[in-house]
Design a protein around this motif. Structure first.
Motif, mmCIF file in Angstrom:
data_model
loop_
_atom_site.group_PDB
_atom_site.id
_atom_site.type_symbol
_atom_site.label_atom_id
_atom_site.label_comp_id
_atom_site.label_asym_id
_atom_site.label_seq_id
_atom_site.Cartn_x
_atom_site.Cartn_y
_atom_site.Cartn_z
ATOM 1 N N LEU A 134 -13.578 -71.308 47.840
ATOM 2 C CA LEU A 134 -14.326 -72.319 46.845
ATOM 3 C C LEU A 134 -15.392 -72.987 47.686
ATOM 4 O O LEU A 134 -16.431 -73.303 47.113
ATOM 5 N N LYS A 135 -14.776 -73.578 48.613
ATOM 6 C CA LYS A 135 -16.062 -74.330 49.407
ATOM 7 C C LYS A 135 -16.990 -73.562 49.763
ATOM 8 O O LYS A 135 -18.266 -73.907 49.854
ATOM 9 N N PHE A 136 -16.791 -72.097 50.205
ATOM 10 C CA PHE A 136 -17.991 -71.323 50.423
ATOM 11 C C PHE A 136 -18.821 -71.024 49.545
ATOM 12 O O PHE A 136 -19.916 -71.197 49.386
ATOM 13 N N TYR A 137 -18.427 -70.949 48.258
ATOM 14 C CA TYR A 137 -19.244 -70.903 47.103
ATOM 15 C C TYR A 137 -19.815 -71.895 46.723
ATOM 16 O O TYR A 137 -20.934 -71.916 46.373
ATOM 17 N N PHE A 138 -19.404 -73.059 46.735
ATOM 18 C CA PHE A 138 -19.936 -74.307 46.507
ATOM 19 C C PHE A 138 -21.280 -74.376 47.406
ATOM 20 O O PHE A 138 -22.282 -74.729 46.768
ATOM 21 N N VAL A 139 -21.180 -74.189 48.536
ATOM 22 C CA VAL A 139 -22.069 -74.218 49.654
ATOM 23 C C VAL A 139 -23.071 -73.495 49.305
ATOM 24 O O VAL A 139 -24.431 -73.678 49.098
ATOM 25 N N MET A 140 -22.745 -71.937 49.224
ATOM 26 C CA MET A 140 -23.631 -70.922 48.827
ATOM 27 C C MET A 140 -24.573 -71.026 47.506
ATOM 28 O O MET A 140 -25.827 -70.704 47.357
ATOM 29 N N THR A 141 -23.897 -71.831 46.632
ATOM 30 C CA THR A 141 -24.483 -72.124 45.354
ATOM 31 C C THR A 141 -25.503 -73.028 45.264
ATOM 32 O O THR A 141 -26.581 -72.925 45.012
ATOM 33 N N LEU A 142 -25.377 -74.108 46.274
ATOM 34 C CA LEU A 142 -26.212 -75.088 46.515
ATOM 35 C C LEU A 142 -27.400 -74.562 47.363
ATOM 36 O O LEU A 142 -28.642 -74.760 46.843
ATOM 37 N N LEU A 143 -27.297 -73.763 48.290
ATOM 38 C CA LEU A 143 -28.248 -73.046 49.201
ATOM 39 C C LEU A 143 -29.389 -72.208 48.157
ATOM 40 O O LEU A 143 -30.343 -72.281 48.493
ATOM 41 N N VAL A 144 -28.477 -71.215 47.374
ATOM 42 C CA VAL A 144 -29.650 -70.518 46.869
ATOM 43 C C VAL A 144 -30.173 -71.365 45.456
ATOM 44 O O VAL A 144 -31.075 -70.702 44.891
ATOM 45 N N THR A 145 -29.772 -72.412 45.183
ATOM 46 C CA THR A 145 -30.432 -73.123 44.089
ATOM 47 C C THR A 145 -31.581 -74.152 44.782
ATOM 48 O O THR A 145 -32.330 -74.643 43.864
ATOM 49 N N ILE A 146 -31.478 -74.432 46.170
ATOM 50 C CA ILE A 146 -32.495 -75.199 46.695
ATOM 51 C C ILE A 146 -33.945 -74.866 46.231
ATOM 52 O O ILE A 146 -34.907 -75.731 45.976
ATOM 53 N N PRO A 147 -34.358 -73.607 46.208
ATOM 54 C CA PRO A 147 -35.623 -73.275 45.995
ATOM 55 C C PRO A 147 -36.122 -73.851 44.672
ATOM 56 O O PRO A 147 -37.176 -74.187 44.316
ATOM 57 N N ALA A 148 -35.096 -73.652 43.435
ATOM 58 C CA ALA A 148 -35.244 -74.164 42.301
ATOM 59 C C ALA A 148 -35.249 -75.707 42.047
ATOM 60 O O ALA A 148 -36.091 -75.984 41.394
#
Length: 541
Positions: free
Chosen positions: A259-273
């Motif tokens: 869950l923590k990994f997915y939270f971080v990855m979701t944030l990272l891939v959303t940064i460009p947007a």
């Protein structure tokens, strides 16, 4: 030869095959007796016999969970295997609901097929038996699929019917289990709240809330005169609340690695947007997808604490997180997942990632085809230790599942149990007290609830009769007092009691003491648990 791209039509065919073919696998196999499946059978059986919840029996949940199993029991008979057939249907419905959710938030066909593959093998494939912790999520997904359909077509002719179905299944989720269903409602309201702000129109939000209340009234009000408020658990005595902030914090910070990994990855891939956050806010599908993914991750974080057994109740989040992260990565890396080479390579990686979900079944076949190599005899009689024998994995006195066998009773068709259980069932069926049919007065405090139908006695009914006898969860001191008085007055001809010393008062210990004083124990045999650490005791007057 160059293969054509993966078209939406091909994607639909592959998704349908994945969902349906893997869902029907349980129809062709046999099963060991499932721990705790007794309450699923009992509730479905009572409903299929025309009994009404709260009026004829009490339960701390809503009855949404038992609706589909009761229907399948009515169609196929009161066998345990009817529950498996019900779960096949639920798995298919859940798979197509998940597909519908991703389609409504604009996931590309290639990523969507991969996500459906992950959903099937990581969540639904090994759910052979119905269970409320699974059904609550499936109902939620159906509700979300129709909700997203309604907000994506706000002026379509099917908007209000879709909103009604969304409200119906979101409520059924709550009426299956309060924690998951409550979170489902909050997520639905969050998505509708964004839709209302983005569109500057509140009709859909207000309509959904109104329809939800209407559905809730239709399901609840008829049962208010039958002590519904006592039985339904919303944290009031004699129930207890499972909401404890420290438990949530401990579970999230000590564990929850994925869950923590997915939270971080979701944030990272959303940064460009996020660099153009106004554009993101106005891109309805992307924003709904982001809110949905974050909502599912938050729900899984809370659900793993409020529904703590079994420990993998919340793994539905993997598929949503994968769909969101991989969709964004594919755009950032310019991967064309509709190209067959990219798609097939990605599918192989998904299958390798979740090999543990299906290899356990392949391993059982290989174990039968390839006999394990015997440990070599070493001169001098050395004690040879390796990874297969460095510790004993079986509980002392346990009966390995490989030695379990089948009962001749049709209620247990395709279900194997310990030989002691099967033989004990036969002895119970041969008792004079068991041959009275509907006239027999029986109290069944065991996991073998299909014996209710096999013995043919009339089940007790009333708004103080619990559906199952887990003290503090499914029954309380008021019901225990009633049973104690009946035992003291020798009301029952036959009592079956399951003594499970490793479980805290699951079947009330006080009742066992009363049985030993006022009844005569004539038999005992193993309960169908894994490991076999519980005993079923047979009492007569």
């Amino acid at each position: 030869m160059k293969l054509p791209a993966l078209t939406p039509r091909n994607a639909l065919i592959i998704e349908s095959l994945l969902i349906i073919v893997l869902a029907i696998v349980p129809l062709f196999v046999t099963f060991p007796y499932r721990v705790n499946i007794f309450l699923s059978w009992e509730g479905a059986y009572r409903l299929s016999e025309g009994q009404l919840p709260y009026k004829d029996f009490g339960l701390p949940l809503g009855y949404g969970y038992w609706l589909v199993p009761a229907l399948f029991m009515k169609l196929f008979g009161p066998q345990l295997i009817s529950l498996v057939k019900a779960q096949v249907f639920l798995n298919i419905a859940g798979g197509f609901a998940f597909r519908g959710i991703l389609k409504n938030v604009g996931v590309a066909p290639g990523v969507r097929v991969l996500s459906v593959l992950l959903f099937v093998i990581s969540y639904s494939f090994f759910n052979f038996w119905p269970w409320y912790n699974n059904t609550v999520i499936i109902y939620q997904f159906i509700g979300l699929a129709f909700l997203l359909c309604a907000v994506n077509k706000p002026r379509g002719r099917w908007k209000w019917p879709a909103l009604f179905v969304a409200a119906l299944f979101t409520f059924l989720s709550f009426f299956t289990k309060q924690d998951g269903g409550g979170l489902a409602l909050l997520l639905a309201l969050a998505l509708l709240g964004y839709h209302s702000l983005a569109e500057k129109r509140w009709q859909e939000l207000a309509g959904f809330i109104g329809l939800y209340i209407l559905v809730a009234c239709a399901f609840i009000l008829p049962f208010v005169p039958y002590h519904f408020g006592y039985w339904f658990n919303h944290g009031q005595p004699p129930h207890s609340s499972r909401l404890a902030l420290k438990d949530f914090v401990d579970e999230f910070l000590y564990g929850s690695q994925w869950l923590k990994f997915y939270f971080v990855m979701t944030l990272l891939v959303t940064i460009p947007a996020l660099r153009n956050w106004k554009g993101l806010w106005q891109d309805k599908q992307k924003m709904l997808f982001l809110l949905l993914t974050l909502g599912i991750l938050v729900e899984a974080t809370l659900f793993q604490v409020t529904s703590y057994t079994p420990p993998d109740n919340n793994i539905f989040f993997h598929s949503f997180a994968f769909a969101y992260i991989f969709s964004n990565l594919a755009q950032l890396l310019q991967l064309r997942t509709e190209q067959w080479k990219t798609f097939l390579l990605s599918a192989v990686m998904v299958l390798l990632w979740w090999s543990g979900a299906y290899y356990r079944y392949v391993s059982r076949i290989l174990d039968r085809l390839i006999a394990p190599a015997p440990v070599a005899v070493v001169s001098g009689g050395e004690n040879v230790i390796n990874r297969n024998n460095y510790q004993f994995t079986e509980t002392p006195g346990d009966v390995p599942v490989s030695e379990w066998t089948f009962s001749s009773l049709p209620e247990f068709d395709k279900i194997y149990m310990p030989p002691s259980t099967v033989q004990g069932i036969d002895r119970v069926m041969a008792l004079p007290e068991a041959k009275k049919g509907k006239a027999a007065k029986v109290l069944n405090l065991t996991e073998l609830t299909p014996l209710d139908h096999a013995l043919g006695y009339q089940l007790e009914t009333g708004n103080n009769i619990p559906l199952w006898h887990h003290l503090g969860v499914g029954m309380f001191n008021s019901q225990l007092h009633d049973y104690v008085e009946k035992v003291r007055n020798k009301h029952y001809d036959l009592v079956l009691y399951e003594h499970a010393p490793m479980l805290n008062n699951f079947f009330p210990w006080a009742l066992r003491e009363e049985l030993k004083q006022h009844y005569r124990q004539v038999d005992s045999f193993l309960a169908p648990r894994r490991p076999t650490n519980a005993i079923i005791e047979v009492f007569v007057k």
